[in-house]
Enzyme design. Structure first.
Site, PDB file in Angstrom:
ATOM      1  CE  LYS A   1      -3.302   2.597   3.130  1.00 19.04           C
ATOM      2  NZ  LYS A   1      -4.216   2.497   4.287  1.00 19.04           N
TER       3      LYS A   1
ATOM      4  CE  LYS B   1      -6.240   8.198   8.323  1.00 20.14           C
ATOM      5  NZ  LYS B   1      -7.111   7.039   9.223  1.00 20.14           N
TER       6      LYS B   1
ATOM      7  CG  ASP C   1      -1.792   5.036   5.161  1.00 15.44           C
ATOM      8  OD1 ASP C   1      -1.797   3.919   5.844  1.00 15.44           O
ATOM      9  OD2 ASP C   1      -3.068   5.141   4.457  1.00 15.44           O
TER      10      ASP C   1
ATOM     11  NE  ARG D   1     -10.720  -1.322   3.982  1.00 16.41           N
ATOM     12  CZ  ARG D   1     -11.464  -1.488   5.138  1.00 16.41           C
ATOM     13  NH1 ARG D   1     -12.543  -2.168   5.074  1.00 16.41           N
ATOM     14  NH2 ARG D   1     -10.850  -0.886   6.202  1.00 16.41           N
TER      15      ARG D   1
HETATM   16  N1  BES Z   1      -4.322   4.046   6.956  1.00 20.55           N
HETATM   17  C1  BES Z   1      -5.372   3.882   7.796  1.00 20.55           C
HETATM   18  C2  BES Z   1      -5.036   2.786   8.867  1.00 20.55           C
HETATM   19  C3  BES Z   1      -4.133   3.214  10.027  1.00 20.55           C
HETATM   20  C4  BES Z   1      -4.597   3.842  11.410  1.00 20.55           C
HETATM   21  C5  BES Z   1      -2.598   2.930  10.121  1.00 20.55           C
HETATM   22  C6  BES Z   1      -3.782   4.355  12.390  1.00 20.55           C
HETATM   23  C7  BES Z   1      -1.747   3.273  10.853  1.00 20.55           C
HETATM   24  C8  BES Z   1      -2.245   3.924  11.969  1.00 20.55           C
HETATM   25  C9  BES Z   1      -6.659   3.380   7.026  1.00 20.55           C
HETATM   26  O1  BES Z   1      -6.722   3.890   5.767  1.00 20.55           O
HETATM   27  C10 BES Z   1      -7.860   3.903   7.862  1.00 20.55           C
HETATM   28  O2  BES Z   1      -7.994   4.837   7.864  1.00 20.55           O
HETATM   29  N2  BES Z   1      -8.411   2.779   8.107  1.00 20.55           N
HETATM   30  C11 BES Z   1      -9.937   3.129   8.763  1.00 20.55           C
HETATM   31  C12 BES Z   1     -10.864   1.958   8.320  1.00 20.55           C
HETATM   32  C13 BES Z   1     -12.208   2.348   8.873  1.00 20.55           C
HETATM   33  C14 BES Z   1     -12.566   3.765   8.098  1.00 20.55           C
HETATM   34  C15 BES Z   1     -13.079   1.239   8.089  1.00 20.55           C
HETATM   35  C16 BES Z   1      -9.471   2.575  10.279  1.00 20.55           C
HETATM   36  O3  BES Z   1      -8.886   1.802  10.461  1.00 20.55           O
HETATM   37  O4  BES Z   1     -10.096   3.565  11.250  1.00 20.55           O
HETATM   38 ZN    ZN Z   2      -4.952   4.505   4.812  1.00 22.21          ZN
HETATM   39 ZN    ZN Z   3      -7.500   5.601   5.592  1.00 21.98          ZN
END
Ligand code: BES
Ligand code: ZN
Ligand code: ZN
Length: 503
Positions: free
Chosen positions: A271, A283, A294, A357
């Site tokens: 990724k 966020k 990321d 994803r």
């Molecule tokens: N890049 C983030 C996941 C992440 C969070 C990596 C903290 C490293 C540290 C990912 O793209 C994301 O935001 N995932 C969401 C998914 C949700 C919206 C279903 C998450 O984990 O909150």
């Molecule tokens: Zn992400």
């Molecule tokens: Zn994200």
């Protein structure tokens, strides 16, 4: 850092700091004798317990050794490779803190430890060198005075030379291990540097440039699809995530083919989100800057492919990196949108922050269709939920193949980059059903790491040998979690170990 293996006798080793590693048992057996030979006051043994990573710096009697200082270095019980790595990390970190550039370690005990750990001399030597790279790593390329200089002109402080002293019997194996540790350590460093660069300094095209430079230098092919190619290919997942950005996406393909006949093809998918704001599903602002990390999956794929090429591993590797940032611009995708991925599968975008994803979906389908790999592994900072489940030291592992899962688990134990397997039961499919499209990119509350993996599984076209590694926790350490913060290069050593097993 130049690492040289030497058989030269201990007293005549010239260095700013000479480390003497001891396990807790070794300390009882021969510390007194070894300290006496160097003119060191035995009373230090009241304070030094040889805990793994413990370091005591002291001064011996001049005339009895050529080193400026001596360090007692703890290997703990000395029963695992991790103890060696931990000791090396502390030793290197202390050397850098003290601004010492020429250091040495007396590994006379390495053969005995190979027996007690059940590992080869080469493995212990590799772990020690890797640990030295980790402990001496500093990210300072964005400090003023270094910014506009060419890489080669920047003289960064750190360990310049490490002398690795062993007895004659361990010389050849140590040379082999040191060579491998140097490759893995420097590829981890490259990965950390990429992870630590913020969005202002690293966009999708910059990952592509880094890949092209590496491929050029180490003899593997790199192809970059730019926006027009990505549109022509109809990679709808990558294009959807890129919609809100001013910066174009890139789809990067690394192709390392060793000389001679190879039968196994392994695809690694990483990724490459250069900054994840969450998009329209923005966020929270606290610590959002950490989302520069990321693209850690991309960095570890690049690091692992470079390492494989430099080590000449006998396996054909395809690295696939979908890269973009995830921004909330006026043209950004919106929650509720339905997109068509490269596979033709339609996705309801329940949350624009579940962007990883979407880009991985396209890369998985493309990689399988085009290269028909025997094994396909993706690695990604995919879910915050994985940090909740496993913390900052361990990655989540998913696989539809028990043998592959076991190999990756063992590679984790060996490399020190630990993974823990989680289930892919079909009952979780319920959570990612969509009323309007084939699948939803969010799974609601609960099991967020698993529903993300279940989503990816829809894009592997029935491939029987797939694994997904969620490195959201161990790829980047926030300031509060421990002494070292920032990118870790997690995945490079793990993937190299996996590739060795698959070769
Ligand atoms: N890049 C983030 C996941 C992440 C969070 C990596 C903290 C490293 C540290 C990912 O793209 C994301 O935001 N995932 C969401 C998914 C949700 C919206 C279903 C998450 O984990 O909150
Ligand atoms: Zn992400
Ligand atoms: Zn994200």
């Amino acid at each position: 850092m130049k690492v040289t293996v030497t058989k030269c006798d201990i007293a005549s080793l010239e260095s700013d700091l000479l480390a003497l590693p001891f396990s807790s048992d070794g300390l009882k057996e021969d510390a007194a004798k070894r300290l006496a030979a160097l003119g060191i006051n035995q009373q230090v043994l009241n304070d030094f317990k040889a805990d793994a990573g413990e370091v005591i710096v002291l001064y011996g009697e001049s005339g009895k050794h050529s080193a400026q200082r001596i360090a007692l270095l703890g290997l703990g019980e000395g029963k695992s490779v991790d103890d060696w790595r931990k000791a090396a990390v502390s030793f290197a970190a202390r050397s850098v803190e003290m601004k010492l550039e020429n250091v040495a370690v007396d590994c006379s005990c390495i053969e005995a430890h190979a027996v007690s750990t059940g590992q080869s001399v080469a493995t212990l030597a590799t772990a020690f060198v890797e640990g030295c790279y980790t402990g001496s790593y500093r990210f300072d390329s964005l400090k003023s005075g270094k910014l506009d200089k060419k890489k080669s002109d920047v003289k960064s402080k750190g360990i310049v030379e490490l002398l690795f002293r062993v007895d004659s019997g361990a010389f050849e194996e140590s040379e082999k291990g040191v060579a491998e540790g140097t490759v893995i350590g420097s590829c981890q460093k490259m990965a950390k540097d990429l992870v630590n660069l913020p969005g202002s300094h690293l966009q999708a095209v910059d990952i592509a440039k880094a890949a092209e430079e590496s491929g050029e230098k180490y003899g593997y092919d790199v192809t970059v699809f730019h926006k027009k190619d990505i549109v022509d290919l109809a990679m709808g997942g990558l294009l959807a995530v890129n919609k809100g950005s001013h910066h174009p996406p890139a789809f990067i393909i690394l192709d390392y083919k060793p000389k001679g006949k190879v039968t196994t093809v392994v695809a690694l998918v990483g990724k490459g989100v250069t900054f994840d704001s969450g998009g329209i599903s923005l966020k929270p602002s606290e610590n959002m800057g950490e989302m520069k990390s990321d693209m850690s999956g991309a960095a570890s794929v690049l690091g692992a492919v470079e390492a494989a090429a430099r080590l000449g591993l006998p396996v054909h590797i395809i690295g696939l990196i979908p890269a973009t940032d995830n921004m909330p611009g006026a043209t950004a995708q919106q929650p509720g949108d339905v997109i068509t991925t490269y596979s033709g599968i339609t996705v309801e975008v329940g949350n624009t922050d579940a962007e990883g994803r979407l880009i991985l979906a396209d890369a998985l389908t493309y990689g399988i269709e085009k290269y028909k790999p025997d094994v396909i592994i993706d690695i990604a900072t995919l879910t915050g939920a994985c940090i909740v489940a496993l913390g900052y030291a361990v990655a989540g592992l998913f696989s539809n193949n028990d043998k592959l899962a076991e190999e990756i688990f063992q590679a984790g134990q060996q490399s020190g980059e630990k993974v823990w397997r989680m289930p892919l039961w079909d009952l979780y499919d319920e959570q990612i059903k969509s009323d309007v499209a084939d699948v939803n990119n969010t799974g609601g509350r609960g099991a967020g790491t698993i529903t993300a993996a279940k989503f990816l599984e829809k894009f592997i076209d029935g491939h029987k040998n797939w694994a997904h590694i969620d490195i959201a926790g161990p790829s980047f350490l926030p300031k509060s979690a421990g002494k070292v913060s920032g990118g870790t290069g997690f995945g490079v050593s793990l993937l190299v170990e996996v590739l060795k097993k698959l070769a």
